[in-house]
Design a protein around this motif. Structure first.
Motif, PDB file in Angstrom:
ATOM      1  N   MET A   1       0.850  -1.185   0.000  1.00  0.00           N
ATOM      2  CA  MET A   1       0.000   0.000   0.000  1.00  0.00           C
ATOM      3  C   MET A   1       0.895   1.248   0.000  1.00  0.00           C
ATOM      4  N   PRO A   2       0.593   2.203  -0.903  1.00  0.00           N
ATOM      5  CA  PRO A   2       1.450   3.389  -0.972  1.00  0.00           C
ATOM      6  C   PRO A   2       1.344   4.250   0.283  1.00  0.00           C
ATOM      7  N   MET A   3       2.431   4.943   0.571  1.00  0.00           N
ATOM      8  CA  MET A   3       2.460   5.858   1.706  1.00  0.00           C
ATOM      9  C   MET A   3       1.618   7.083   1.347  1.00  0.00           C
ATOM     10  N   HIS A   4       0.954   7.649   2.335  1.00  0.00           N
ATOM     11  CA  HIS A   4       0.135   8.836   2.125  1.00  0.00           C
ATOM     12  C   HIS A   4       1.026  10.039   1.810  1.00  0.00           C
ATOM     13  N   TRP A   5       0.565  10.879   0.888  1.00  0.00           N
ATOM     14  CA  TRP A   5       1.300  12.062   0.415  1.00  0.00           C
ATOM     15  C   TRP A   5       1.847  12.904   1.574  1.00  0.00           C
ATOM     16  N   ASP A   6       0.970  13.279   2.511  1.00  0.00           N
ATOM     17  CA  ASP A   6       1.389  14.168   3.610  1.00  0.00           C
ATOM     18  C   ASP A   6       2.445  13.509   4.494  1.00  0.00           C
ATOM     19  N   ALA A  28      11.794  15.999  -3.608  1.00  0.00           N
ATOM     20  CA  ALA A  28      11.275  14.659  -3.919  1.00  0.00           C
ATOM     21  C   ALA A  28      11.035  14.492  -5.411  1.00  0.00           C
ATOM     22  N   ARG A  29      10.438  15.492  -6.040  1.00  0.00           N
ATOM     23  CA  ARG A  29      10.129  15.391  -7.476  1.00  0.00           C
ATOM     24  C   ARG A  29      11.400  15.272  -8.313  1.00  0.00           C
ATOM     25  N   VAL A  30      12.405  16.096  -8.030  1.00  0.00           N
ATOM     26  CA  VAL A  30      13.642  16.068  -8.817  1.00  0.00           C
ATOM     27  C   VAL A  30      14.396  14.762  -8.593  1.00  0.00           C
ATOM     28  N   VAL A  31      14.579  14.384  -7.337  1.00  0.00           N
ATOM     29  CA  VAL A  31      15.366  13.184  -7.021  1.00  0.00           C
ATOM     30  C   VAL A  31      14.686  11.926  -7.572  1.00  0.00           C
ATOM     31  N   LEU A  32      13.383  11.821  -7.414  1.00  0.00           N
ATOM     32  CA  LEU A  32      12.682  10.626  -7.906  1.00  0.00           C
ATOM     33  C   LEU A  32      12.638  10.591  -9.435  1.00  0.00           C
ATOM     34  N   ALA A  33      12.566  11.758 -10.086  1.00  0.00           N
ATOM     35  CA  ALA A  33      12.597  11.786 -11.555  1.00  0.00           C
ATOM     36  C   ALA A  33      13.952  11.307 -12.061  1.00  0.00           C
ATOM     37  N   LEU A  34      15.026  11.707 -11.393  1.00  0.00           N
ATOM     38  CA  LEU A  34      16.359  11.233 -11.786  1.00  0.00           C
ATOM     39  C   LEU A  34      16.532   9.753 -11.454  1.00  0.00           C
ATOM     40  N   LEU A  35      16.060   9.338 -10.284  1.00  0.00           N
ATOM     41  CA  LEU A  35      16.173   7.931  -9.894  1.00  0.00           C
ATOM     42  C   LEU A  35      15.419   7.039 -10.883  1.00  0.00           C
ATOM     43  N   GLY A  36      14.247   7.490 -11.306  1.00  0.00           N
ATOM     44  CA  GLY A  36      13.436   6.696 -12.230  1.00  0.00           C
ATOM     45  C   GLY A  36      14.154   6.362 -13.527  1.00  0.00           C
ATOM     46  N   ALA A  37      15.058   7.255 -13.949  1.00  0.00           N
ATOM     47  CA  ALA A  37      15.821   7.014 -15.178  1.00  0.00           C
ATOM     48  C   ALA A  37      16.855   5.899 -14.990  1.00  0.00           C
ATOM     49  N   HIS A  38      17.153   5.561 -13.748  1.00  0.00           N
ATOM     50  CA  HIS A  38      18.175   4.555 -13.446  1.00  0.00           C
ATOM     51  C   HIS A  38      17.597   3.180 -13.144  1.00  0.00           C
ATOM     52  N   LEU A  39      16.305   3.123 -12.876  1.00  0.00           N
ATOM     53  CA  LEU A  39      15.687   1.846 -12.509  1.00  0.00           C
ATOM     54  C   LEU A  39      14.827   1.357 -13.662  1.00  0.00           C
ATOM     55  N   GLU A  46       7.744  -1.693  -8.584  1.00  0.00           N
ATOM     56  CA  GLU A  46       7.512  -2.048  -7.175  1.00  0.00           C
ATOM     57  C   GLU A  46       7.769  -0.858  -6.249  1.00  0.00           C
ATOM     58  N   LEU A  47       8.837  -0.108  -6.516  1.00  0.00           N
ATOM     59  CA  LEU A  47       9.096   1.088  -5.707  1.00  0.00           C
ATOM     60  C   LEU A  47       7.984   2.114  -5.921  1.00  0.00           C
ATOM     61  N   ALA A  48       7.571   2.301  -7.162  1.00  0.00           N
ATOM     62  CA  ALA A  48       6.493   3.256  -7.464  1.00  0.00           C
ATOM     63  C   ALA A  48       5.215   2.909  -6.712  1.00  0.00           C
ATOM     64  N   ALA A  49       4.925   1.612  -6.596  1.00  0.00           N
ATOM     65  CA  ALA A  49       3.706   1.171  -5.912  1.00  0.00           C
ATOM     66  C   ALA A  49       3.706   1.542  -4.429  1.00  0.00           C
ATOM     67  N   ARG A  50       4.885   1.825  -3.870  1.00  0.00           N
ATOM     68  CA  ARG A  50       4.977   2.170  -2.449  1.00  0.00           C
ATOM     69  C   ARG A  50       4.981   3.677  -2.209  1.00  0.00           C
ATOM     70  N   LEU A  51       5.094   4.445  -3.278  1.00  0.00           N
ATOM     71  CA  LEU A  51       5.134   5.907  -3.172  1.00  0.00           C
ATOM     72  C   LEU A  51       3.726   6.493  -3.281  1.00  0.00           C
ATOM     73  N   ASP A  53       0.782   8.435  -5.011  1.00  0.00           N
ATOM     74  CA  ASP A  53       0.476   8.360  -6.444  1.00  0.00           C
ATOM     75  C   ASP A  53       1.184   9.409  -7.294  1.00  0.00           C
ATOM     76  N   ALA A  54       1.146  10.675  -6.882  1.00  0.00           N
ATOM     77  CA  ALA A  54       1.744  11.748  -7.696  1.00  0.00           C
ATOM     78  C   ALA A  54       3.243  11.522  -7.872  1.00  0.00           C
ATOM     79  N   LEU A  55       3.903  11.006  -6.846  1.00  0.00           N
ATOM     80  CA  LEU A  55       5.344  10.773  -6.940  1.00  0.00           C
ATOM     81  C   LEU A  55       5.644   9.455  -7.653  1.00  0.00           C
ATOM     82  N   ALA A  56       4.733   8.514  -7.596  1.00  0.00           N
ATOM     83  CA  ALA A  56       4.888   7.273  -8.365  1.00  0.00           C
ATOM     84  C   ALA A  56       4.926   7.618  -9.855  1.00  0.00           C
TER      85      ALA A  56
END
Length: 132
Positions: A1-6, A28-39, A46-51, A53-56
């Motif tokens: 279950m994804p973590m709540h935004w707040d 969060a937006r910048v770091v996760l956008a860069l990380l996404g290019a590496h995974l 699977e990582l996205a499913a835990r974030l 929704d907007a950050l997934a």
């Protein structure tokens, strides 16, 4: 279950000692956008499913990298995307976001994530690995 935004932004705000949730969200937006290019594949999904929704979506629609960046270049790229950032503040941003993501991921998924990244990312996630 994804973590709540707040809750996710509050955790990043606390770790990064940011003055506002907006600063935590920007990091969060910048770091996760860069990380996404590496995974890739199942690990990224699977990582996205835990974030939250907007950050997934940010992780799943990453900034494009031509090659996996070593940790130092990942930090430099983060600094380039955050207005007014330096390498020192970007290091702080990266660790705040990735350490919270690592907590969400758990041990097994973190091991899979680190296998997809160049050496040295374990420290950025706050999960130093024993030297093999």
């Amino acid at each position: 279950m994804p973590m709540h935004w707040d809750a996710f932004l509050a955790a990043i705000q606390e770790r990064g000692e940011y003055d506002s949730p907006e600063e935590a969200e920007r990091a969060a937006r910048v770091v996760l956008a860069l990380l996404g290019a590496h995974l890739v594949g199942e690990v990224r999904a699977e990582l996205a499913a835990r974030l939250p929704d907007a950050l997934a979506l940010v992780l799943l629609n990453p900034l494009h990298c031509h090659e996996p960046l070593p940790p130092e270049r990942f930090i430099r790229a983060t600094a380039a995307w955050i207005e007014g950032a330096t390498e020192r503040t970007a290091t702080w941003d990266v660790s705040a976001v990735l350490s919270v993501a690592a907590d969400l991921a758990g041990e097994e998924l973190m091991n899979q994530i680190l296998l997809q990244l160049p050496p040295g990312y374990d420290l950025l996630f706050g999960r130093p690995q024993p030297v093999r």
